[in-house]
Structures are given as C-alpha cells and as structure tokens.
Design a protein around this motif. Sequence first.
Motif, PDB file in Angstrom:
ATOM      1  N   MET A  98      51.621  15.536  -9.469  1.00  0.00           N
ATOM      2  CA  MET A  98      51.618  16.994  -9.359  1.00  0.00           C
ATOM      3  C   MET A  98      51.968  17.650 -10.691  1.00  0.00           C
ATOM      4  O   MET A  98      51.343  18.644 -11.098  1.00  0.00           O
ATOM      5  N   GLU A  99      52.974  17.101 -11.384  1.00  0.00           N
ATOM      6  CA  GLU A  99      53.396  17.676 -12.658  1.00  0.00           C
ATOM      7  C   GLU A  99      52.312  17.532 -13.720  1.00  0.00           C
ATOM      8  O   GLU A  99      52.105  18.433 -14.537  1.00  0.00           O
ATOM      9  N   MET A 100      51.618  16.413 -13.730  1.00  0.00           N
ATOM     10  CA  MET A 100      50.538  16.213 -14.688  1.00  0.00           C
ATOM     11  C   MET A 100      49.451  17.274 -14.497  1.00  0.00           C
ATOM     12  O   MET A 100      48.943  17.860 -15.470  1.00  0.00           O
ATOM     13  N   ARG A 101      49.137  17.553 -13.247  1.00  0.00           N
ATOM     14  CA  ARG A 101      48.095  18.543 -12.955  1.00  0.00           C
ATOM     15  C   ARG A 101      48.553  19.969 -13.272  1.00  0.00           C
ATOM     16  O   ARG A 101      47.725  20.851 -13.501  1.00  0.00           O
ATOM     17  N   ARG A 102      49.852  20.183 -13.283  1.00  0.00           N
ATOM     18  CA  ARG A 102      50.366  21.506 -13.639  1.00  0.00           C
ATOM     19  C   ARG A 102      50.470  21.671 -15.159  1.00  0.00           C
ATOM     20  O   ARG A 102      50.070  22.700 -15.715  1.00  0.00           O
ATOM     21  N   LEU A 103      50.983  20.638 -15.819  1.00  0.00           N
ATOM     22  CA  LEU A 103      51.290  20.769 -17.231  1.00  0.00           C
ATOM     23  C   LEU A 103      50.064  20.710 -18.143  1.00  0.00           C
ATOM     24  O   LEU A 103      50.005  21.425 -19.161  1.00  0.00           O
ATOM     25  N   VAL A 104      49.092  19.864 -17.816  1.00  0.00           N
ATOM     26  CA  VAL A 104      47.938  19.721 -18.712  1.00  0.00           C
ATOM     27  C   VAL A 104      47.170  21.040 -18.859  1.00  0.00           C
ATOM     28  O   VAL A 104      46.906  21.473 -19.995  1.00  0.00           O
ATOM     29  N   PRO A 105      46.801  21.723 -17.775  1.00  0.00           N
ATOM     30  CA  PRO A 105      46.140  23.029 -17.968  1.00  0.00           C
ATOM     31  C   PRO A 105      47.048  24.042 -18.673  1.00  0.00           C
ATOM     32  O   PRO A 105      46.586  24.819 -19.512  1.00  0.00           O
ATOM     33  N   GLU A 106      48.340  24.008 -18.338  1.00  0.00           N
ATOM     34  CA  GLU A 106      49.280  24.970 -18.910  1.00  0.00           C
ATOM     35  C   GLU A 106      49.408  24.802 -20.420  1.00  0.00           C
ATOM     36  O   GLU A 106      49.412  25.783 -21.171  1.00  0.00           O
TER      37      GLU A 106
END
Length: 222
Positions: free
Chosen positions: A173-181
């Motif tokens: 979940m964090e990977m999917r949040r942080l990469v676009p951010e």
Amino acid sequence: MQIQNTNEPQCRCCGKCCREGGPALHKQDMTLIQDGTIPLADIVTLRVGEWVYDQPRQEILPLTEEMLKIKGRDGTWTCLYLSPESSLCSVYDTRPAECEALFCEDTAPLQAMYGKDRLSRTDLLPEGHPLLDLMAEHDRRCSPSQMEKLAKAAREGDREAGETLKEMVVYDMEMRRLVPERSGMPAELNDFLFGRPLRVLLGAMNIKVYNTGDTVRFNFQA
C-alpha cells in the motif's frame, strides 16, 4: 462492393470474448504502446504466482511468467475498450494481436500464440529506469505465491504468519502511495508498475483487508 458468400462461421461481434477478459499483450503489440494507442495506464501486470483465468484452456491456473493485460472495467475483467452500450471495441482497427487471433468458434489460432512472445514490464521501460529497482524490490517483498502461503497459514491461526502478511500488505500500500507522490506519475500507473494490489489478491481468497491506523486487519471469510 461485392459481398462474398461463405458458409464459414464468422465473428458476430457480440462482445462475449471481451467480457471474459482483455487480451494479454505480445511483442507484436509493442508499436500500439509506443504510438499511444494503448497507454501504460490501461495495462495491468499479472505477476508470477497469481492465479488467472486461462481463456483457451478455460481453467484458473497460477502464472509461471509475467503477463501484461488490458485492464478491466467497473471492477470486472470486461475489457476496458469494450463499450458496454454497443458491445463494440474502441480500438478495433488497431486491436492487439490476441484479439485478431481470437474467434470463439475456433480458438486454435489463439492457443497457438497464447503463451508465446509476451511482453513484460522490462520490455516497456528503458534499461536503467529508476523504477526498475523499485519494481524488483516490490516483487521480492510482495510475491503473490508467498502471500498465498502466509494467508493460508494465518487463516489456520498462525499469528506470526498473520503479522508478516500485514507487513507485506502495508508495504504494498505504501509503495503505491509514495511512488506517484514522489515521482509525479499518475496513480493509474500503479497497476502496470506493481501489478494488482495485494488486498485485491487477498479478496479473491475471501480475505478482506481493513485499514487500522498504521497497519491493517484481516477478516477471514468462509
């Protein structure tokens, strides 16, 4: 224009095949991606170890190699390019190779090409791309087959397996949040870069995932 009379069966363009799932992408489809006919945001990566529906064999089987597919629509596998109103394909004139080969009354041409020359993520990202290492690390830490083993053990009461599974899901979940951010890339690319979210794969195992602060909890359904 003279219409050729033939008794051979022909595609009725009913959309049934498209509702059973979008096509997997092959080397022959590279130009469709390069010219923007198929943007990366319309592609989902199915990773090694995921259980998927094999259209020619009409079985659900675990993947032994990565597969890129056109995304489904509205939470189903109905191909994103199929119009639900008209049952027509929005990219029919430039459709992927599997779509050209597929005919429901004669699946032999599709079966002949189905598992050959498939595209992978590394085919579409240039060598040295900064996200390649992130994708490899995500694959290592969020392996679908390892997730399945942990989920089965956690369902049977193994608390350590359950905690490890929570850590895996939170990392995903964090990977999917942080990469676009941090990269500025649209979040719609996550399904291409990292495959389907683990919470989606767990849902297929009748395990619901709920956010609880900095972690998650599971509901193991019958």
